[in-house]
Design a protein around this motif. Structure first.
Motif, PDB file in Angstrom:
ATOM      1  N   GLU A   1       0.843  -1.208   0.000  1.00  0.00           N
ATOM      2  CA  GLU A   1       0.000   0.000   0.000  1.00  0.00           C
ATOM      3  C   GLU A   1       0.879   1.259   0.000  1.00  0.00           C
ATOM      4  OE1 GLU A   1      -3.252   0.142  -0.243  1.00  0.00           O
ATOM      5  OE2 GLU A   1      -4.031   1.841   0.877  1.00  0.00           O
TER       6      GLU A   1
ATOM      7  N   GLY B   1       2.399   5.764  -2.578  1.00  0.00           N
ATOM      8  CA  GLY B   1       3.415   6.818  -2.439  1.00  0.00           C
ATOM      9  C   GLY B   1       4.178   7.127  -3.713  1.00  0.00           C
TER      10      GLY B   1
ATOM     11  N   THR C   1       1.624   9.599  -6.709  1.00  0.00           N
ATOM     12  CA  THR C   1       1.176  10.884  -6.163  1.00  0.00           C
ATOM     13  C   THR C   1       2.306  11.912  -6.206  1.00  0.00           C
ATOM     14  OG1 THR C   1       1.612   9.787  -4.060  1.00  0.00           O
ATOM     15  CG2 THR C   1      -0.683  10.194  -4.614  1.00  0.00           C
TER      16      THR C   1
ATOM     17  N   ARG D   1     -16.282   5.358  -0.281  1.00  0.00           N
ATOM     18  CA  ARG D   1     -16.428   4.936   1.109  1.00  0.00           C
ATOM     19  C   ARG D   1     -17.817   4.334   1.249  1.00  0.00           C
ATOM     20  NH1 ARG D   1     -12.613   8.984   1.966  1.00  0.00           N
ATOM     21  NH2 ARG D   1     -11.319   8.539   3.778  1.00  0.00           N
TER      22      ARG D   1
ATOM     23  N   PRO E   1      -1.173   8.364   5.576  1.00  0.00           N
ATOM     24  CA  PRO E   1      -0.096   8.219   6.562  1.00  0.00           C
ATOM     25  C   PRO E   1       1.261   8.656   6.014  1.00  0.00           C
ATOM     26  CG  PRO E   1      -0.710   6.075   5.663  1.00  0.00           C
ATOM     27  CD  PRO E   1      -1.642   7.078   5.051  1.00  0.00           C
TER      28      PRO E   1
END
Ligand code: HEM
Length: 329
Positions: A134, A139, A142, A209, A278
């Motif tokens: 993930e 990462g 983006t 979501r 995160p």
């Protein structure tokens, strides 16, 4: 980049460099290793990241018309079934190497940290693989996409590019910009924030979501089972929230400082709340550092035969529909 530019009449397709740099950057942080350009591992990894992006960004009709699930008309389940074991075996090998300390790095990387967890925090390999993948997956693109948008805006606004260069030179001189310089570079921060506002790489945050209970949100009743999306792009282009939202104007962030890490919902390009990104501190620091070093080192100019085209294409992230091709001096 300069050698490449010299060999290609000064023209560079910046995306190619940024994507390679970004993959290596995240691999270094997460796995503690870089991949040689052209190596078999690098090619496998880029291909898996690309496939993952295509699958996640695809509109799967079977999610909305359950009758189609068994048929899988777009071949999405089938492609996932092929990708998952490939990712698992790739990441598992790296975890095993860390366990056996085949690749012993001076600084512990993210895999070392996960392996050091103990007691209640200890993770199964399957969970570690999910977390590691993930991070790589989220990462890589983006950071590369956002930097490409920034260079595009700097090419379209030479006065902003030169004001930014003045700030960088006045604070760092000719020495390579260091992470510790970034806090002082207020205009740099404003430029990156304005790019995050105009071109949020995750315009729909995590896409979808699912409401697991009935919820009431801003006066709207949302029944359990509803799939909802947060349209951050629309908020950051809303004229009732931002004056002249279509104008690239970093100065607006000199007049009022706005946090972009999830405390101010006018500009939350990393999301907010429990599912906030995160990697936001790492992502932001990387983009700031890369922008500063690029502008310190090079001048970016438009090429008359390849004008900058700001058309967006919405894949999993929002990217430039026409890859940026610029003159690098
Ligand atoms: C400029 C760079 C980045 C941007 C704009 C960005 C943006 C985002 C956004 C919008 C989300 C979804 C948040 C939500 O749904 O509320 C997200 C999630 C996530 N990001 Fe980032 N991100 C960036 C860099 C990174 C980096 C460098 C990493 C890893 C090292 C990373 C790892 C993750 C992960 C693992 C998630 C999923 C979190 C979850 O589902 O709970 N991101 N990011």
């Amino acid at each position: 980049m300069s050698t490449f530019a010299a060999e290609n009449h000064g023209l560079v397709r910046v995306r190619d460099f940024l994507q390679r740099a970004s993959l290596n950057n995240i691999m270094q942080t997460v796995f503690g290793r870089r991949f040689e350009d052209g190596s078999e591992d690098a090619a496998r990894l880029s291909e898996m990241v690309r496939e993952g992006f295509e699958l996640l960004g695809a509109f799967n009709w079977a999610d909305h018309l359950p009758a189609l699930k068994a048929v899988d008309p777009q071949n999405i389940l089938q492609r996932c079934a092929v990708l998952v074991p490939r990712v698992t075996s790739f990441v598992q090998k790296i975890i095993d190497e860390h366990r056996q300390q085949v690749t012993k790095a001076a600084e512990p990387d993210f895999v070392d940290v996960l392996l050091s967890l103990d007691g209640e925090d200890k993770l199964e390999d399957a969970d570690m693989i999910a977390v590691l993948w993930e991070m790589i997956f989220r990462g890589t693109d983006t950071v590369a996409l956002l930097t490409e948008w920034i260079v595009a805006e700097l090419v379209l606004h030479p006065e902003i590019q030169s004001k930014l260069r003045d700030e960088i030179i006045s604070l760092a001189g000719k020495s390579r910009v260091a992470e510790s310089d970034l806090n002082k570079m207020v205009y740099l921060q404003a430029v990156v924030k304005e790019a995050l506002r105009m071109h949020p790489p995750g315009p729909l945050l995590s896409w979808a979501r699912l409401a697991i209970h009935d919820v009431s949100l801003a006066g709207h009743h949302i029944p359990a089972g509803t799939t909802a999306m947060v349209n951050m792009w629309s908020i950051t282009h809303d004229p009732s929230v931002w004056s002249e939202p279509e104008k690239f104007n970093p100065e607006r962030f000199l007049e009022q400082d706005i946090d972009v890490k999830g405390t101010d919902l006018r500009l939350a390009p990393f999301g907010a709340g429990r599912r906030v990104c995160p990697g936001r501190a790492l992502g932001l620091a990387t983009v700031l550092l890369w922008t500063a070093r690029l502008v310190q080192e090079f001048q970016f100019q438009a090429d008359s035969l390849h004008p900058v085209d700001l058309t967006e294409v919405l894949k999993l992230s929002s990217e430039m529909a026409t890859p940026l091709l610029v003159k690098v001096l």
